[in-house]
Design a protein around this motif. Sequence first.
Motif, PDB file in Angstrom:
ATOM      1  N   PRO A 139       0.791  -1.241   0.000  1.00 19.46           N
ATOM      2  CA  PRO A 139       0.000   0.000   0.000  1.00 19.46           C
ATOM      3  C   PRO A 139       0.817   1.282   0.000  1.00 19.46           C
ATOM      4  O   PRO A 139       0.255   2.357  -0.140  1.00 19.46           O
ATOM      5  N   ASP A 140       2.132   1.210   0.167  1.00 22.81           N
ATOM      6  CA  ASP A 140       2.914   2.438   0.317  1.00 22.81           C
ATOM      7  C   ASP A 140       3.105   3.191  -0.991  1.00 22.81           C
ATOM      8  O   ASP A 140       3.411   4.381  -0.985  1.00 22.81           O
ATOM      9  N   GLY A 141       3.002   2.480  -2.117  1.00 19.67           N
ATOM     10  CA  GLY A 141       3.147   3.151  -3.399  1.00 19.67           C
ATOM     11  C   GLY A 141       4.579   3.339  -3.836  1.00 19.67           C
ATOM     12  O   GLY A 141       4.838   4.078  -4.795  1.00 19.67           O
ATOM     13  N   GLY A 142       5.536   2.683  -3.136  1.00 20.64           N
ATOM     14  CA  GLY A 142       6.931   2.796  -3.536  1.00 20.64           C
ATOM     15  C   GLY A 142       7.155   2.225  -4.932  1.00 20.64           C
ATOM     16  O   GLY A 142       6.616   1.178  -5.277  1.00 20.64           O
ATOM     17  N   GLU A 143       7.925   2.936  -5.751  1.00 20.63           N
ATOM     18  CA  GLU A 143       8.148   2.520  -7.138  1.00 20.63           C
ATOM     19  C   GLU A 143       9.635   2.334  -7.387  1.00 20.63           C
ATOM     20  O   GLU A 143      10.463   3.161  -6.982  1.00 20.63           O
ATOM     21  N   VAL A 144      10.001   1.215  -8.048  1.00 21.08           N
ATOM     22  CA  VAL A 144      11.407   0.915  -8.320  1.00 21.08           C
ATOM     23  C   VAL A 144      11.535   0.461  -9.765  1.00 21.08           C
ATOM     24  O   VAL A 144      10.560   0.038 -10.393  1.00 21.08           O
ATOM     25  N   ARG A 145      12.765   0.552 -10.302  1.00 22.31           N
ATOM     26  CA  ARG A 145      13.079   0.010 -11.616  1.00 22.31           C
ATOM     27  C   ARG A 145      14.231  -0.963 -11.458  1.00 22.31           C
ATOM     28  O   ARG A 145      15.251  -0.640 -10.865  1.00 22.31           O
ATOM     29  N   VAL A 146      14.053  -2.175 -11.992  1.00 13.84           N
ATOM     30  CA  VAL A 146      15.043  -3.244 -11.822  1.00 13.84           C
ATOM     31  C   VAL A 146      15.228  -3.965 -13.150  1.00 13.84           C
ATOM     32  O   VAL A 146      14.388  -3.864 -14.048  1.00 13.84           O
ATOM     33  N   PRO A 147      16.342  -4.727 -13.297  1.00 14.69           N
ATOM     34  CA  PRO A 147      16.534  -5.491 -14.528  1.00 14.69           C
ATOM     35  C   PRO A 147      15.418  -6.510 -14.732  1.00 14.69           C
ATOM     36  O   PRO A 147      14.949  -7.144 -13.784  1.00 14.69           O
ATOM     37  N   SER A 148      14.996  -6.658 -15.978  1.00 17.47           N
ATOM     38  CA  SER A 148      13.971  -7.641 -16.315  1.00 17.47           C
ATOM     39  C   SER A 148      14.394  -9.027 -15.837  1.00 17.47           C
ATOM     40  O   SER A 148      15.536  -9.443 -16.030  1.00 17.47           O
ATOM     41  N   GLY A 149      13.443  -9.732 -15.208  1.00 15.17           N
ATOM     42  CA  GLY A 149      13.730 -11.067 -14.695  1.00 15.17           C
ATOM     43  C   GLY A 149      14.073 -11.106 -13.229  1.00 15.17           C
ATOM     44  O   GLY A 149      14.145 -12.174 -12.630  1.00 15.17           O
ATOM     45  N   THR A 150      14.306  -9.945 -12.607  1.00 16.42           N
ATOM     46  CA  THR A 150      14.629  -9.896 -11.179  1.00 16.42           C
ATOM     47  C   THR A 150      13.454 -10.418 -10.356  1.00 16.42           C
ATOM     48  O   THR A 150      12.312  -9.992 -10.561  1.00 16.42           O
ATOM     49  N   PRO A 151      13.676 -11.339  -9.420  1.00 16.10           N
ATOM     50  CA  PRO A 151      12.592 -11.773  -8.545  1.00 16.10           C
ATOM     51  C   PRO A 151      12.003 -10.593  -7.772  1.00 16.10           C
ATOM     52  O   PRO A 151      12.742  -9.691  -7.339  1.00 16.10           O
TER      53      PRO A 151
END
Length: 634
Positions: free
Chosen positions: A33-45
């Motif tokens: 529910p916090d709405g935190g947004e991240v960008r990670v390499p495709s395939g990352t668990p």
Amino acid sequence: MSASSRKPRPLLQRDEAVAETDGAQRVRLRFLPDGGEVRVPSGTPIFDAASWNGIAIDSTCGGHGTCKKCKVRIVSGDVPVGTIDPRAFTTDELRDGWRLACRAGARSDLVIEVPPLQTRPKAALVGVGRHVILRPAIQKRHLVLEEPTLEDQRSDLQRVLDALEDLEPHTSLELLRTLGGVLRQSHFDVTAVVRDDELIDVEPGDTTARRFAIAFDLGTTTVVATLLDLDSGQPAAISSMLNRQQPYGADVITRVSATMMDDRALGALRERAHETFAELTSEVLAEASVEPEEVYEITVCGNVTMMQMALGIDPEPLSMAPFTVSTHAFPLVRAVEFGVEVHPRASAYVFPSLGAYVGGDIVAGLLATGLTRDRRIRLFIDVGTNSEIALGSVDRVLATAAPAGPAFEAAQIKCGMRAADGAIEGVKIDGDAISLDVIGDVEAVGMCGSGLVDAVAELVHVGLLDHSGRFIPDEQALELHPALAARLTKIGEERVFVLHWRGGVGGDPSASVYLSQRDVRELQFAKGSIATGWQILLRDMGIEVDDITQVLLAGSFGAYLSPLSAVRIGLVPRIALPRIVSAGNVAGEGAKIAALSLRERAEAESIVREVQYVELSGRADFNDLFIDQLSFPG
């Protein structure tokens, strides 16, 4: 998006999350529910993506899929059902988007609901204040197996594999030679040792509390070994020593030259590297009372040349254009290939490299600092003979190598020496008083790299060195700083500044510890090369100095370099001093992280694919920028 509005999901598909991170692109994840947004390499668990960014997801098994606590719900986007998910969720829950985060690979943009934390995942504090979720490649499972009967004639191997229901490892002929005897001598009460996807041993009884790895930082001058307890994530012992390749030269160029002039030199260099590894291994094992057979893996980082020499690969192509490496990513290597006698089937994870002069040690450093995961724009500088520089954030990272020469290591400096007892490591001028920090609190006999930088920075600050790098005339020095003017003298025709008089004030300057005009020039060329490197990266990135939120000074030299002095000589951008951070030996920290987390290794592989290498040689703008950076800031 509601559960009812989504398309039904197939209930059983190949477990994509178990496959290595492909890293072909980055995907965007939003956590509720916090709405935190991240960008990670495709395939990352999903579990890793959350933990890397401070979002807590329940877990007690370290992400191996056995505790089944890391439950999340995919609100938007698609994640196929993995092979273990049906053991944790009902059919309705699977249709509603529930997945085990450690097995759910993020291959597209997702919105994910994270339930409140009930327990804390097992983690270790590593690197520059980084928490690493423990998920080593080495797993141990205690198995109490049913003994064979006429009704149950499964093979010994199949009996073990059936008990490892959530794993599908392969094995080797070496293991099969001893498997039957071990099972029967232990009455089928054993512990299976699995490295990633290989069953490397079956041990009598319950040995699950004992599993170790050794992380090596293979430096040109110093080699560091850290014995890690893979159960707790904590170091069990640490040891370091000078690289035994030293007789073949203090730098990689000299050692490569030795292999070109003598066919036997490469074999000798490899043997000396192995002797170094072997001695360090013996020391850390003895200190922690660990048996060699309890070490199931090693990780190794180092520059490209050092790694090739340690493995017996001819480094000559690295020494001349077009500077070709044998490989950037090594195949599976056994620990014995580095001269490390531990478990006979122990493997070695070797960090990949970005370029001929941006090696696995820098990839390890970027992993430890988290530079490729951070939204902030940060500048990473590993100061040395070959100084590696990286600039960027999660959106884009550029890296380059700047040939700084040996000035920072005090080589070719008249009174230069290594950071040992008697070396001046810090200089402070307050008015007409000069104070020195000397290693070992003994009389000064020379100065190391940090002392050189401090001395020049202080002399520029008080005006005894002008901004072109020249010592000011004697008359001007006498007027400006009468108490210091006597230290500004000559040895032959060269002007020098005496830092420490040996034999009393006003004695023979040539027998004292001094800074020469030539020393200043050596430092100017070194810092000018590095400053040109980061200026070019800024230009290529299309940003200004003010956009940099942090400068990380890496390596053993970076740990002792004064941020104020670095700014005064123009080595680093002129930003607020608290934003210039000594990152320390981040290469060694990266090697530890790789030993503690299989998933972090996937990030190291992503770093190699995502970071763009910038070659400085041949650039039309290099020379002009370099000339501009030679002077000291006004």
